[in-house]
Scaffold this motif. Structure first.
Motif, PDB file in Angstrom:
ATOM      1  N   LEU A 248     -24.856  13.722  -7.104  1.00  0.00           N
ATOM      2  CA  LEU A 248     -25.526  12.515  -6.506  1.00  0.00           C
ATOM      3  C   LEU A 248     -24.052  10.885  -6.523  1.00  0.00           C
ATOM      4  CD1 LEU A 248     -28.784  12.880  -7.915  1.00  0.00           C
ATOM      5  CD2 LEU A 248     -27.902  13.644  -5.599  1.00  0.00           C
ATOM      6  N   SER A 249     -23.320  10.645  -7.071  1.00  0.00           N
ATOM      7  CA  SER A 249     -22.167   9.978  -6.832  1.00  0.00           C
ATOM      8  C   SER A 249     -20.859  10.120  -6.129  1.00  0.00           C
ATOM      9  CB  SER A 249     -21.587  10.148  -8.206  1.00  0.00           C
ATOM     10  OG  SER A 249     -20.896  11.218  -8.237  1.00  0.00           O
ATOM     11  N   GLU A 250     -21.097  10.840  -5.347  1.00  0.00           N
ATOM     12  CA  GLU A 250     -20.061  10.798  -4.013  1.00  0.00           C
ATOM     13  C   GLU A 250     -21.316  10.558  -2.633  1.00  0.00           C
ATOM     14  OE1 GLU A 250     -16.948  10.731  -4.216  1.00  0.00           O
ATOM     15  OE2 GLU A 250     -16.963  10.342  -5.978  1.00  0.00           O
ATOM     16  N   GLN A 251     -22.576  12.105  -3.197  1.00  0.00           N
ATOM     17  CA  GLN A 251     -23.100  11.441  -1.834  1.00  0.00           C
ATOM     18  C   GLN A 251     -24.328  10.032  -1.159  1.00  0.00           C
ATOM     19  OE1 GLN A 251     -26.443  14.294  -2.100  1.00  0.00           O
ATOM     20  NE2 GLN A 251     -24.782  15.387  -3.493  1.00  0.00           N
ATOM     21  N   GLY A 252     -23.646   9.630  -2.974  1.00  0.00           N
ATOM     22  CA  GLY A 252     -24.499   7.604  -2.854  1.00  0.00           C
ATOM     23  C   GLY A 252     -23.509   7.038  -2.050  1.00  0.00           C
ATOM     24  N   VAL A 253     -22.165   6.971  -1.979  1.00  0.00           N
ATOM     25  CA  VAL A 253     -20.583   6.770  -1.457  1.00  0.00           C
ATOM     26  C   VAL A 253     -20.638   7.012   0.203  1.00  0.00           C
ATOM     27  CG1 VAL A 253     -18.539   5.683  -0.777  1.00  0.00           C
ATOM     28  CG2 VAL A 253     -19.959   5.615  -3.363  1.00  0.00           C
ATOM     29  N   VAL A 254     -21.008   8.403   0.388  1.00  0.00           N
ATOM     30  CA  VAL A 254     -21.086   8.501   1.793  1.00  0.00           C
ATOM     31  C   VAL A 254     -22.353   7.986   2.817  1.00  0.00           C
ATOM     32  CG1 VAL A 254     -21.315  10.476   3.272  1.00  0.00           C
ATOM     33  CG2 VAL A 254     -20.074  11.071   1.286  1.00  0.00           C
ATOM     34  N   ASN A 255     -23.618   8.170   1.710  1.00  0.00           N
ATOM     35  CA  ASN A 255     -24.188   7.159   2.498  1.00  0.00           C
ATOM     36  C   ASN A 255     -24.709   5.986   2.993  1.00  0.00           C
ATOM     37  OD1 ASN A 255     -27.177   9.434   0.245  1.00  0.00           O
ATOM     38  ND2 ASN A 255     -25.991  10.023   2.695  1.00  0.00           N
ATOM     39  N   ALA A 256     -23.526   5.434   1.661  1.00  0.00           N
ATOM     40  CA  ALA A 256     -23.823   4.218   2.149  1.00  0.00           C
ATOM     41  C   ALA A 256     -23.149   3.589   2.930  1.00  0.00           C
ATOM     42  CB  ALA A 256     -23.112   3.326   0.758  1.00  0.00           C
ATOM     43  N   GLN A 257     -21.345   4.370   3.165  1.00  0.00           N
ATOM     44  CA  GLN A 257     -20.583   4.524   4.241  1.00  0.00           C
ATOM     45  C   GLN A 257     -21.330   4.342   5.486  1.00  0.00           C
ATOM     46  OE1 GLN A 257     -17.568   7.187   2.766  1.00  0.00           O
ATOM     47  NE2 GLN A 257     -16.331   5.261   1.560  1.00  0.00           N
ATOM     48  N   GLY A 258     -22.250   5.655   5.431  1.00  0.00           N
ATOM     49  CA  GLY A 258     -22.471   5.964   7.098  1.00  0.00           C
ATOM     50  C   GLY A 258     -23.551   5.311   7.316  1.00  0.00           C
TER      51      GLY A 258
END
Length: 523
Positions: A248-258
């Motif tokens: 989830l920690s990596e997914q959160g960064v990806v979602n924020a960037q997207g």
């Protein structure tokens, strides 16, 4: 993420996912083939259909339910009812196709009622069926009561970084309140059990194989089902493909960037219009958005619901409005209404696809009335499922040591959405470890071919997740490259829509690696 198949937004009142206590869900999986011992009575049932009751329910939509065990390890004890809805096949039926619209936490029954026209082509060969998964909508909905804003407040300001122990205590308190308000379903929520429910539905509908169309999170659910029941997979489509491996920690960064990229695209479009509430200069517009978030966090705006509309509510509304270009004109008007009149009502309608409803009053096990679904159900269910599915949440010592670095990383990814996404990650703290079944077992599938649709400009599920998941699933996966924008392809691309329908109805698969161009390129 919730797939945006309809451009008619609905209202909810919880901008940030809510914490909850969960149990490990990986044990007791059934072998493929016959039902596990004690489950026969669930597989023997048949759905009884009747007209759906409720305001604005289409007259040709039918509703029903299936009963599943609360705990698959103890099927002789408590049970849950799951809400279903269907449009009947108009042509010769080959059975049912089940839909999941994503989230996790999206209500299938309500979305099918609202966006049914998008799926009428499938009624040429199928009953089109949607459902509220366990813990969602009418199916024993989870809630966090009044704790929905506590985790966000815990991460606010420099004081949070200076005293991370206080942050952890607030997160633990919020989790306890979620447990109190959610009832007995909470320890048994998550994709592993939802996939087992899906197999009970398949059999109750009279289908020997599961034909399935899953959007966003629904792709995770479909992949988990295929790993658990490979011999029951029929024609399966996964659109807006979720990751099976990133924590989830990596997914959160990806979602924020997207979402930051999608915001910048929206602002470039908006500032071409003299009516754009952020002005006519894209760079200044980006700065203006950040200022609005900070101002609303410092001085939230009162709403008609008696709650304050904060900067994080604003970020949540923006995130949802950015999922589809079709929503951009409505999002622009909603922002203008806030900035010009202080009226949050249109932005609340974007907040995350839930429904503004009275406080929680769910019956235990049976279906709840639509008006009794908790206001924060979508977000409470989203975090409950995501945390149950993720075995890699940070430990207390890691949070204490790295909170400042984490917040800086998220804010670099997006000054608008970073804090919003970081809070989602932290709210898994203090819960039992999530299942490792998805990481360890959902790979190298021995199933019929499965169609995976990835959209190049998807702000929530990046295209690389489609490629990575296809490699993980193995030779069963067939990738369709949608060279468009927006979250998922079926509702936004005529080409994707046509190819998905052709596969589900006739078994015609596009070649692996083939593509659909943007609809705007063909206009």
């Amino acid at each position: 993420m919730l797939a945006k198949l309809s451009t008619r937004p609905t209202v909810r009142r919880c901008a940030v996912p809510c914490a909850a206590g969960l149990a490990l869900l990986g044990a007791g999986l059934p072998a493929a083939g016959d039902p596990a011992p004690g489950l026969g009575r669930f597989y023997d049932q048949k759905v009884k259909w009747s007209a759906c009751v409720g305001e604005d329910m289409p007259k040709d939509l039918q509703c029903g339910k299936v009963t599943v065990p609360l705990d698959y390890a103890q099927p002789g004890k408590a049970t849950l009812d799951l809400a279903l809805a269907r449009y009947r096949a108009t042509g010769k039926s080959r059975g049912s196709v089940l839909l999941n619209f994503g989230g996790p936490g999206g209500q299938g029954v309500g979305q099918l009622a609202m966006a049914g026209k998008d799926f009428m082509g499938l009624t040429n060969g199928y009953d089109v069926v949607a459902f509220d998964p366990r813990g969602v909508g009418r199916s024993s909905p989870v809630s966090c009561g009044t704790a929905s804003d506590d985790p966000l407040e815990a991460t606010d300001g420099d004081a949070a970084v200076a005293d991370p122990q206080a942050v952890l205590e607030k997160l633990r308190d919020a989790a306890a309140e979620c447990t109190e308000h959610s009832g007995p379903v909470l320890p048994h929520i998550g994709t592993v059990n939802a996939a087992r429910d899906l197999d009970v539905m398949r059999d109750a509908l009279g289908d020997g194989k599961l034909n399935y169309l899953g959007f966003s999170y629904g792709s995770r659910l479909g992949a988990v089902y295929a790993a658990q029941f490979p011999d029951k997979v029929g024609r399966m489509v996964l659109d807006g493909v979720d990751t099976l491996t990133e924590p989830l920690s990596e997914q959160g960064v990806v979602n924020a960037q997207g979402q930051q990229t999608a915001l910048e695209n929206f602002l470039a479009w908006c500032t071409q219009d003299i009516a754009c509430p952020f002005g006519r200069n894209p760079r200044e517009a980006r700065e203006h958005v950040v200022q609005v978030v900070e101002s609303l966090d410092e001085n939230p705006v009162p709403t008609d619901f008696g709650e304050a509309f904060s900067g994080q509510d604003f970020a949540g509304a923006l995130a949802q409005g950015l999922y589809s270009r079709e929503l951009w004109p409505s999002l622009q008007r909603a922002v203008a209404q806030l900035l010009e009149d202080g009226d949050t009502s249109r932005l609340e309608a974007f907040a995350s696809g839930g429904v503004a409803l009275p406080p929680w009053g769910a019956a235990r096990g049976g279906l709840v009335d639509p008006e009794d679904v908790p206001q924060d159900n979508l977000q409470a269910a989203l975090m409950a499922v995501n945390c149950a599915d993720d075995p890699d949440r940070p430990a207390a010592e890691q949070v204490r040591r790295e909170l400042g670095r984490l917040r800086a990383r998220y804010e670099r990814a997006s000054p608008v959405f970073g804090r919003y996404r970081l809070t989602q990650v932290l709210m898994c703290y203090g819960r039992p470890k999530g299942t490792d079944f998805i990481r360890d077992e959902v790979k190298d599938l021995d199933t019929p071919r499965i169609l995976l649709v990835g959209t190049r400009g998807d702000p929530a599920t990046p295209y690389r997740w489609t490629v990575e998941t296809a490699e993980r699933l193995g030779t069963s996966a067939v990738v369709l490259d949608n060279r468009g924008e927006g979250h998922t392809g079926y509702g936004s691309s005529k080409c994707v829509h046509r190819k998905v329908d052709a596969f589900l109805l006739y078994g015609t698969l596009p070649p692996d690696g083939s593509s659909c161009g943007s609809d705007r390129d063909t206009e």
